[in-house]
Design a protein around this motif. Structure first.
Motif, PDB file in Angstrom:
ATOM      1  N   VAL A 146     -26.925 -30.003   0.582  1.00 45.81           N
ATOM      2  CA  VAL A 146     -25.753 -29.604  -0.196  1.00 45.81           C
ATOM      3  C   VAL A 146     -25.385 -30.788  -1.086  1.00 45.81           C
ATOM      4  CG1 VAL A 146     -23.291 -29.132   0.011  1.00 45.81           C
ATOM      5  CG2 VAL A 146     -24.913 -28.019   1.550  1.00 45.81           C
ATOM      6  N   TYR A 147     -25.001 -30.497  -2.309  1.00 44.68           N
ATOM      7  CA  TYR A 147     -24.596 -31.579  -3.203  1.00 44.68           C
ATOM      8  C   TYR A 147     -23.107 -31.424  -3.517  1.00 44.68           C
ATOM      9  CZ  TYR A 147     -25.019 -35.121  -6.826  1.00 44.68           C
ATOM     10  OH  TYR A 147     -24.887 -36.278  -7.553  1.00 44.68           O
ATOM     11  N   VAL A 148     -22.375 -32.497  -3.364  1.00 44.51           N
ATOM     12  CA  VAL A 148     -20.942 -32.463  -3.693  1.00 44.51           C
ATOM     13  C   VAL A 148     -20.752 -33.123  -5.056  1.00 44.51           C
ATOM     14  CG1 VAL A 148     -18.633 -33.204  -3.002  1.00 44.51           C
ATOM     15  CG2 VAL A 148     -20.292 -32.513  -1.262  1.00 44.51           C
ATOM     16  N   ALA A 149     -20.355 -32.298  -6.051  1.00 47.08           N
ATOM     17  CA  ALA A 149     -20.144 -32.818  -7.413  1.00 47.08           C
ATOM     18  C   ALA A 149     -18.645 -32.879  -7.699  1.00 47.08           C
ATOM     19  CB  ALA A 149     -20.827 -31.907  -8.423  1.00 47.08           C
ATOM     20  N   CYS A 150     -18.231 -33.899  -8.444  1.00 46.36           N
ATOM     21  CA  CYS A 150     -16.792 -33.995  -8.729  1.00 46.36           C
ATOM     22  C   CYS A 150     -16.542 -34.715 -10.052  1.00 46.36           C
ATOM     23  CB  CYS A 150     -16.079 -34.734  -7.595  1.00 46.36           C
ATOM     24  SG  CYS A 150     -16.533 -36.485  -7.518  1.00 46.36           S
ATOM     25  N   MET A 151     -15.317 -34.515 -10.566  1.00 51.14           N
ATOM     26  CA  MET A 151     -14.853 -35.310 -11.712  1.00 51.14           C
ATOM     27  C   MET A 151     -14.433 -36.676 -11.159  1.00 51.14           C
ATOM     28  SD  MET A 151     -14.881 -33.153 -14.306  1.00 51.14           S
ATOM     29  CE  MET A 151     -13.606 -33.516 -15.525  1.00 51.14           C
ATOM     30  N   PRO A 152     -14.473 -37.709 -12.005  1.00 45.95           N
ATOM     31  CA  PRO A 152     -14.155 -39.056 -11.492  1.00 45.95           C
ATOM     32  C   PRO A 152     -12.812 -39.119 -10.760  1.00 45.95           C
ATOM     33  CG  PRO A 152     -14.878 -39.160 -13.781  1.00 45.95           C
ATOM     34  CD  PRO A 152     -14.823 -37.703 -13.419  1.00 45.95           C
ATOM     35  N   GLN A 208     -11.497 -36.982  -8.907  1.00 48.25           N
ATOM     36  CA  GLN A 208     -11.525 -36.297  -7.607  1.00 48.25           C
ATOM     37  C   GLN A 208     -12.447 -36.991  -6.603  1.00 48.25           C
ATOM     38  OE1 GLN A 208     -10.872 -34.186 -10.411  1.00 48.25           O
ATOM     39  NE2 GLN A 208      -8.876 -34.436  -9.391  1.00 48.25           N
ATOM     40  N   ARG A 209     -12.788 -38.244  -6.912  1.00 49.79           N
ATOM     41  CA  ARG A 209     -13.728 -38.991  -6.079  1.00 49.79           C
ATOM     42  C   ARG A 209     -13.281 -39.051  -4.613  1.00 49.79           C
ATOM     43  NH1 ARG A 209     -17.330 -39.464  -4.390  1.00 49.79           N
ATOM     44  NH2 ARG A 209     -18.987 -40.997  -4.285  1.00 49.79           N
ATOM     45  N   ALA A 210     -11.974 -39.271  -4.399  1.00 48.85           N
ATOM     46  CA  ALA A 210     -11.472 -39.399  -3.019  1.00 48.85           C
ATOM     47  C   ALA A 210     -11.621 -38.085  -2.260  1.00 48.85           C
ATOM     48  CB  ALA A 210     -10.015 -39.850  -3.024  1.00 48.85           C
ATOM     49  N   ALA A 211     -11.293 -36.968  -2.953  1.00 51.73           N
ATOM     50  CA  ALA A 211     -11.420 -35.650  -2.300  1.00 51.73           C
ATOM     51  C   ALA A 211     -12.887 -35.373  -1.990  1.00 51.73           C
ATOM     52  CB  ALA A 211     -10.850 -34.560  -3.214  1.00 51.73           C
ATOM     53  N   ALA A 212     -13.771 -35.760  -2.927  1.00 52.85           N
ATOM     54  CA  ALA A 212     -15.215 -35.544  -2.721  1.00 52.85           C
ATOM     55  C   ALA A 212     -15.700 -36.371  -1.539  1.00 52.85           C
ATOM     56  CB  ALA A 212     -15.989 -35.923  -3.984  1.00 52.85           C
ATOM     57  N   PHE A 213     -15.168 -37.589  -1.432  1.00 49.28           N
ATOM     58  CA  PHE A 213     -15.569 -38.481  -0.334  1.00 49.28           C
ATOM     59  C   PHE A 213     -15.260 -37.830   1.014  1.00 49.28           C
ATOM     60  CE2 PHE A 213     -14.681 -42.070   2.544  1.00 49.28           C
ATOM     61  CZ  PHE A 213     -15.876 -42.774   2.406  1.00 49.28           C
ATOM     62  N   SER A 214     -14.028 -37.255   1.148  1.00 51.31           N
ATOM     63  CA  SER A 214     -13.692 -36.685   2.454  1.00 51.31           C
ATOM     64  C   SER A 214     -14.420 -35.357   2.676  1.00 51.31           C
ATOM     65  CB  SER A 214     -12.177 -36.576   2.659  1.00 51.31           C
ATOM     66  OG  SER A 214     -11.673 -35.634   1.772  1.00 51.31           O
ATOM     67  N   ALA A 215     -14.679 -34.589   1.594  1.00 51.62           N
ATOM     68  CA  ALA A 215     -15.446 -33.338   1.761  1.00 51.62           C
ATOM     69  C   ALA A 215     -16.864 -33.666   2.242  1.00 51.62           C
ATOM     70  CB  ALA A 215     -15.500 -32.574   0.443  1.00 51.62           C
ATOM     71  N   THR A 216     -17.447 -34.711   1.668  1.00 52.46           N
ATOM     72  CA  THR A 216     -18.801 -35.129   2.049  1.00 52.46           C
ATOM     73  C   THR A 216     -18.848 -35.500   3.532  1.00 52.46           C
ATOM     74  OG1 THR A 216     -19.099 -35.949  -0.179  1.00 52.46           O
ATOM     75  CG2 THR A 216     -20.641 -36.758   1.446  1.00 52.46           C
ATOM     76  N   LEU A 217     -17.828 -36.265   3.943  1.00 54.72           N
ATOM     77  CA  LEU A 217     -17.787 -36.666   5.363  1.00 54.72           C
ATOM     78  C   LEU A 217     -17.681 -35.463   6.283  1.00 54.72           C
ATOM     79  CD1 LEU A 217     -15.502 -39.828   5.693  1.00 54.72           C
ATOM     80  CD2 LEU A 217     -18.000 -39.674   5.679  1.00 54.72           C
ATOM     81  N   GLY A 240     -22.925 -31.509  10.500  1.00 60.44           N
ATOM     82  CA  GLY A 240     -24.388 -31.500  10.614  1.00 60.44           C
ATOM     83  C   GLY A 240     -25.089 -31.036   9.354  1.00 60.44           C
ATOM     84  N   VAL A 241     -24.356 -30.937   8.229  1.00 62.16           N
ATOM     85  CA  VAL A 241     -24.965 -30.473   6.981  1.00 62.16           C
ATOM     86  C   VAL A 241     -25.505 -31.679   6.216  1.00 62.16           C
ATOM     87  CG1 VAL A 241     -24.507 -29.364   4.764  1.00 62.16           C
ATOM     88  CG2 VAL A 241     -23.422 -28.490   6.835  1.00 62.16           C
ATOM     89  N   ARG A 242     -26.771 -31.612   5.806  1.00 62.88           N
ATOM     90  CA  ARG A 242     -27.360 -32.683   5.021  1.00 62.88           C
ATOM     91  C   ARG A 242     -26.702 -32.674   3.646  1.00 62.88           C
ATOM     92  NH1 ARG A 242     -32.930 -35.028   5.154  1.00 62.88           N
ATOM     93  NH2 ARG A 242     -33.359 -35.732   3.069  1.00 62.88           N
ATOM     94  N   THR A 243     -25.963 -33.727   3.328  1.00 67.28           N
ATOM     95  CA  THR A 243     -25.104 -33.718   2.140  1.00 67.28           C
ATOM     96  C   THR A 243     -25.383 -34.911   1.237  1.00 67.28           C
ATOM     97  OG1 THR A 243     -23.399 -32.727   3.540  1.00 67.28           O
ATOM     98  CG2 THR A 243     -22.692 -33.543   1.399  1.00 67.28           C
ATOM     99  N   GLU A 244     -25.487 -34.631  -0.050  1.00 68.40           N
ATOM    100  CA  GLU A 244     -25.663 -35.698  -1.031  1.00 68.40           C
ATOM    101  C   GLU A 244     -24.499 -35.665  -2.007  1.00 68.40           C
ATOM    102  OE1 GLU A 244     -27.388 -38.239  -1.249  1.00 68.40           O
ATOM    103  OE2 GLU A 244     -28.664 -37.767   0.467  1.00 68.40           O
ATOM    104  N   ALA A 245     -24.265 -36.799  -2.672  1.00 65.73           N
ATOM    105  CA  ALA A 245     -23.194 -36.878  -3.664  1.00 65.73           C
ATOM    106  C   ALA A 245     -23.599 -37.931  -4.690  1.00 65.73           C
ATOM    107  CB  ALA A 245     -21.878 -37.249  -2.986  1.00 65.73           C
ATOM    108  N   ASP A 246     -22.749 -38.130  -5.672  1.00 66.34           N
ATOM    109  CA  ASP A 246     -23.058 -39.118  -6.707  1.00 66.34           C
ATOM    110  C   ASP A 246     -22.480 -40.477  -6.341  1.00 66.34           C
ATOM    111  OD1 ASP A 246     -23.694 -40.245  -9.259  1.00 66.34           O
ATOM    112  OD2 ASP A 246     -21.563 -40.028  -9.743  1.00 66.34           O
ATOM    113  N   TYR A 247     -23.296 -41.503  -6.464  1.00 72.29           N
ATOM    114  CA  TYR A 247     -22.807 -42.870  -6.197  1.00 72.29           C
ATOM    115  C   TYR A 247     -23.038 -43.769  -7.401  1.00 72.29           C
ATOM    116  CZ  TYR A 247     -22.600 -41.067  -1.471  1.00 72.29           C
ATOM    117  OH  TYR A 247     -22.298 -40.296  -0.373  1.00 72.29           O
ATOM    118  N   GLN A 248     -23.281 -43.124  -8.569  1.00 70.44           N
ATOM    119  CA  GLN A 248     -23.574 -43.930  -9.750  1.00 70.44           C
ATOM    120  C   GLN A 248     -22.667 -43.615 -10.933  1.00 70.44           C
ATOM    121  OE1 GLN A 248     -27.344 -42.669  -8.689  1.00 70.44           O
ATOM    122  NE2 GLN A 248     -28.358 -44.567  -9.242  1.00 70.44           N
TER     123      GLN A 248
END
Ligand code: AMP
Length: 435
Positions: A346-352, A354-363, A369-377
């Motif tokens: 699963v990929y979590v995409a966000c606007m800059p 919403q980074r904090a919300a994306a961080f907690s959704a990813t966690l 147990g879901v394999r999750t990727e997000a942007d770190y660049q």
């Protein structure tokens, strides 16, 4: 650029998943037969292998990697490598799994007198100093099992049955597999047979290669495996072990075959199948894949004298080992990918913002147990979608300002492009169910 040692491989990506799959299938299948996993050290005292595998075998004479600690220190080099070491301090990398497992069984008394048998399996790297070629490596991987304390011919049959079932579960068709069996006799009938083969070679010395003449003294049965076609032709007339078996060995072998027939396992008998290691007694077997060109993918046999050779009480044993790299090649040649599909993510995409919300959704997704990727660049939203595609994400979770303000996330199915909005506190459960 630094390079790996010739004849070794890096396991990563699909190749690593294929190896993991072999171990997983083994865990499930062997577990059902009552086997527990064991891992013995990759290094053992040299004598564990010399006693266990046999001084006259190619593995011990030519193929073991010796281990020298502090080998580059001038004082060690001066003293001639390990020549100053006591036998117990001399080490080698394991060239196969049985000797180490049997050593452990003796050391920890896995099979107490009158106690239950020990049933153990392993999946690990082996090391042999061979000339590297296709399907022949210096570091390779084996899955194997050892059943210590059972002499019943039903155990021999079950070990062969579990081996064939293992191959079936890995993706082979039973009809492509060629199982060869033989009985090598035991300490009461083999010595005389060995002597007869030795005499046969000496009587035909002028027709055979130098290696075979050397084998006559060291390990005459190995002449059956000579690579030289002419030697092999001569050996066809050599005495056959099946004609030399004592009554007990003959009856044991007959019963093994009867059990295999009963279980519907097809096999060919080959009285010249001797296998390379000295420790085998009675039943031996090997499996090849029709037309694969990689040689045997697995083999094993009974070794009733091995526990004693390692210093234990007389205890019967039987086991097998299969080679990962050859199985992988043989399956690949048939278009079967042992690696299976890449795991979905699963990929979590966000606007800059919403980074904090994306961080907690990813966690929360990862905690479910879901394999999750997000942007770190710091990529743009468009670049994040591209990245999600590149990673093969099946679902993309999008967090924009509207979503976060409403306490929801947009969940997009990357294949159907369908989108739904899901409350953030239900996101992980929702996604986990759909992956
Ligand atoms: P062995 O212990 O020689 O009977 O080997 C058992 C299995 O391990 C063989 O059937 C092969 O599949 C595999 N194997 C043995 N030696 C090598 C090697 N040098 N490279 C890759 N696989 C091997």
């Amino acid at each position: 650029m630094a390079q790996r040692v010739q004849g070794t491989e890096d396991l990563y990506g699909g190749y690593m998943r294929a190896w993991q799959r072999m171990v997983d299938v083994a865990r499930e299948l062997f577990g059902a037969y009552g086997f527990d996993m064991i891992e013995t050290p990759a290094i053992e005292q040299v004598d564990t292998f010399v006693h266990g595998i046999g001084e006259s075998t190619d593995v011990v004479r030519k193929e073991m990697f010796r281990v020298f600690s502090g080998a580059l220190l001038p004082e060690v080099l001066e003293r001639g490598g390990e020549s100053h070491l006591k036998p117990r301090q001399r080490m080698a990398m394991r060239p196969e799994g049985t000797a180490g497992v049997v050593r452990a069984a003796v050391e920890h008394n896995f099979v107490p007198q009158g106690g239950a048998p020990a049933k153990l399996w392993y999946g690990e790297a082996m090391f042999r100093g061979e000339r590297p070629q296709k399907g022949r490596l210096r570091q390779f991987h084996q899955v194997g099992l050892e059943w210590l304390g059972a002499s019943d011919p039903a155990a021999d049959a079950e070990v062969i049955i579990v081996l064939m079932e293992y191959f079936r579960r890995l993706g082979f068709e039973s009809s492509q597999l060629h199982l060869t069996i033989n009985s090598m006799g035991d300490s009461s009938c083999r010595p005389a047979y060995r002597q007869a083969v030795r005499q046969f070679i000496l009587d035909h010395a002028d027709e055979m290669c130098d290696d075979c003449i050397e084998r006559a003294e060291l390990n005459p049965l190995r002449a059956f495996d000579c690579k030289n076609d002419h030697c092999r032709a001569v050996m066809e007339a050599a005495p056959k072990v099946t004609d030399a078996l004592c009554e007990d060995c003959r009856s044991h072998y007959e019963q093994v075959k009867r059990y295999l027939d009963e279980a519907g396992i097809a096999y060919t008998e080959d009285p010249t199948l001797v296998r390379g290691l000295d420790y085998y007694t009675r039943t031996v077997f090997e499996v090849e894949v029709e037309g694969s060109g990689v040689g045997a993918i697995g083999g094993g046999g009974r070794y009733d004298g091995l526990m004693e050779l390692e210093g234990g009480k007389p205890t019967p044993g039987i086991g097998f080992a299969v080679g990962f790299e050859r199985i992988y090649l043989a399956l690949q040649a048939q278009g079967i990918d042992l690696a299976g599909e890449e795991p979905g993510c699963v990929y979590v995409a966000c606007m800059p913002e919403q980074r904090a919300a994306a961080f907690s959704a990813t966690l929360s997704l990862r905690n479910a147990g879901v394999r999750t990727e997000a942007d770190y660049q710091g990529r743009s939203l468009k670049a994040q979608f591209k990245q999600a595609n590149r990673l093969g994400a099946r679902i993309c979770v999008v967090l924009g300002s509207d979503e976060v303000a409403a306490g929801v996330a947009t969940v997009r199915d990357m294949a159907s492009h369908e989108q739904v909005q899901v409350p953030l506190d239900q996101l992980a459960a929702f996604v986990a169910e759909r992956l």
